[in-house]
Design a protein around this motif. Structure first.
Motif, short mmCIF file in Angstrom:
data_model
loop_
_atom_site.label_atom_id
_atom_site.label_comp_id
_atom_site.label_asym_id
_atom_site.label_seq_id
_atom_site.Cartn_x
_atom_site.Cartn_y
_atom_site.Cartn_z
N TYR A 14 0.84 -1.20 0.00
CA TYR A 14 0.00 0.00 0.00
C TYR A 14 0.88 1.25 0.00
O TYR A 14 0.64 2.19 -0.74
N HIS A 31 3.56 8.60 -1.00
CA HIS A 31 3.30 9.87 -0.33
C HIS A 31 4.51 10.80 -0.35
O HIS A 31 4.38 11.98 -0.03
N THR A 54 -2.42 2.29 10.59
CA THR A 54 -1.06 2.44 10.06
C THR A 54 -0.79 1.73 8.74
O THR A 54 0.10 2.10 8.00
N LYS A 99 -0.96 -7.16 5.70
CA LYS A 99 -0.39 -5.89 6.17
C LYS A 99 0.48 -6.08 7.41
O LYS A 99 1.47 -5.36 7.58
N TYR A 122 -12.39 2.33 16.96
CA TYR A 122 -13.66 2.45 17.71
C TYR A 122 -13.44 2.17 19.20
O TYR A 122 -14.27 2.55 20.02
C1 LIG Z 1 -6.49 3.35 3.40
S1 LIG Z 1 -5.46 2.66 4.65
C2 LIG Z 1 -4.72 4.11 5.34
C3 LIG Z 1 -3.24 3.95 5.60
C4 LIG Z 1 -2.53 5.15 6.23
N1 LIG Z 1 -3.17 5.59 7.44
C5 LIG Z 1 -2.35 6.30 5.29
O1 LIG Z 1 -2.89 7.39 5.53
O2 LIG Z 1 -1.62 6.17 4.29
C6 LIG Z 1 -6.70 2.20 5.85
C7 LIG Z 1 -6.17 1.56 7.10
O3 LIG Z 1 -7.21 1.63 8.08
C8 LIG Z 1 -7.21 0.47 8.85
N2 LIG Z 1 -8.51 0.38 9.55
C9 LIG Z 1 -9.73 0.20 9.01
N3 LIG Z 1 -10.69 0.20 9.96
C10 LIG Z 1 -10.04 0.39 11.14
C11 LIG Z 1 -10.46 0.50 12.49
N4 LIG Z 1 -11.74 0.42 12.82
N5 LIG Z 1 -9.53 0.70 13.44
C12 LIG Z 1 -8.21 0.79 13.11
N6 LIG Z 1 -7.75 0.71 11.86
C13 LIG Z 1 -8.65 0.51 10.88
C14 LIG Z 1 -6.94 -0.62 7.84
O4 LIG Z 1 -6.54 -1.81 8.44
C15 LIG Z 1 -5.83 0.07 7.03
O5 LIG Z 1 -4.59 -0.16 7.64
#
Ligand SMILES: C[S@@+](CC[C@H](N)C(=O)[O-])C[C@H]1O[C@@H](n2cnc3c(N)ncnc32)[C@H](O)[C@@H]1O
Length: 237
Positions: A14, A31, A54, A99, A122
């Protein structure tokens, strides 16, 4: 021992992470060229930092690079725990399945001290993780059915400031109003707001001051026409 580049080649990535020695992970997003569009403090020396959601860890490693005293990186391991729309539950989840392994590989290659914690945004609270001087949360809110509770949780563990970044849209006739569009069927997106909507979500969660940056595009590294617009705010408690 397997070469780092061969280990990297085993996974879909990612984040584009520079692991040193000329090895860069081929992330869906890079990024690095737009790093200065994100309103992160240049110097995080001595700060206890939190990266919410993350993924491969780009932002957690970046906070460590900026001198953070400690960085905690929150994520969920099991793809089934995410807020998938019912219509997309059965889709291919390859990017979400590995991941943890990707983060671990990058962590080892970088000699990082970031601590990865499996916990939903949450459920985030100071009773479990303590408090943080600085919190970063990027591109999570659009993937949540309820984006406000996690923001309230971020506010509750933050003693200084937070940077919240999300995909945003520009709507016709918005005229400064906070607006959101609901998906939840076609894409893994729930509420996508305009910039005013992002500011309002963060204010609704209780932050005292919220400053929005100029929106910018984060292109897919692999090209294509879709150029996702990002909104970023820095919020103070
Ligand atoms: C689109 S990626 C974003 C990655 C990074 N934060 C960035 O800005 O580049 C989404 C991330 O959100 C995490 N995620 C989704 N729902 C979540 C939750 N309820 N609590 C914590 N992490 C969550 C996913 O596992 C994934 O790692």
């Amino acid at each position: 021992m397997e070469a780092l580049s061969d280990e990297v080649a085993r996974y879909p990535w990612y984040h584009s992470l520079d692991l040193g020695g000329g090895v860069v992970t081929p992330g869906m997003f890079d990024h690095r060229p737009v790093l200065d569009r994100y309103p992160l403090p240049a110097d995080l020396s001595g700060m206890r930092c939190l990266d919410v959601a993350t993924m491969d860890g780009f932002w957690a490693f970046e906070m460590e690079r900026r001198g953070a005293a400690s960085v905690t990186a929150l994520d969920l391991e099991d793809p089934e725990e995410l807020d998938w729309p019912a219509s997309l539950r059965s889709q291919d989840k390859a990017l979400d399945e590995s991941k943890g392994e990707r983060f671990a590989l990058a962590h080892r290659a970088l000699g990082s001290r970031v601590e990865r914690v499996l916990m939903s945004a949450y459920d985030l609270g100071s009773d479990r993780l303590g408090q943080f001087d600085f919190v970063f949360c990027g591109d999570l809110l659009l993937h949540l059915k309820d984006p406000i509770t996690p923001l309230e949780n971020i506010r509750s563990v933050c003693t200084g400031s937070a940077v919240i970044v999300n995909v945003i849209k520009r709507f016709r006739f918005q005229r400064g109003r906070a607006l959101a569009e609901l998906d939840g069927i076609d894409n893994f997106e729930w509420w996508v707001t305009n910039l005013e909507g992002l500011v309002r979500l963060v204010r609704a969660a209780g932050f005292a001051r919220v400053d929005a940056s100029e929106p910018f595009e984060l292109p897919f590294r692999t090209g294509g026409d879709w150029r996702g617009l990002r909104g970023a705010v820095r919020a103070w408690v």
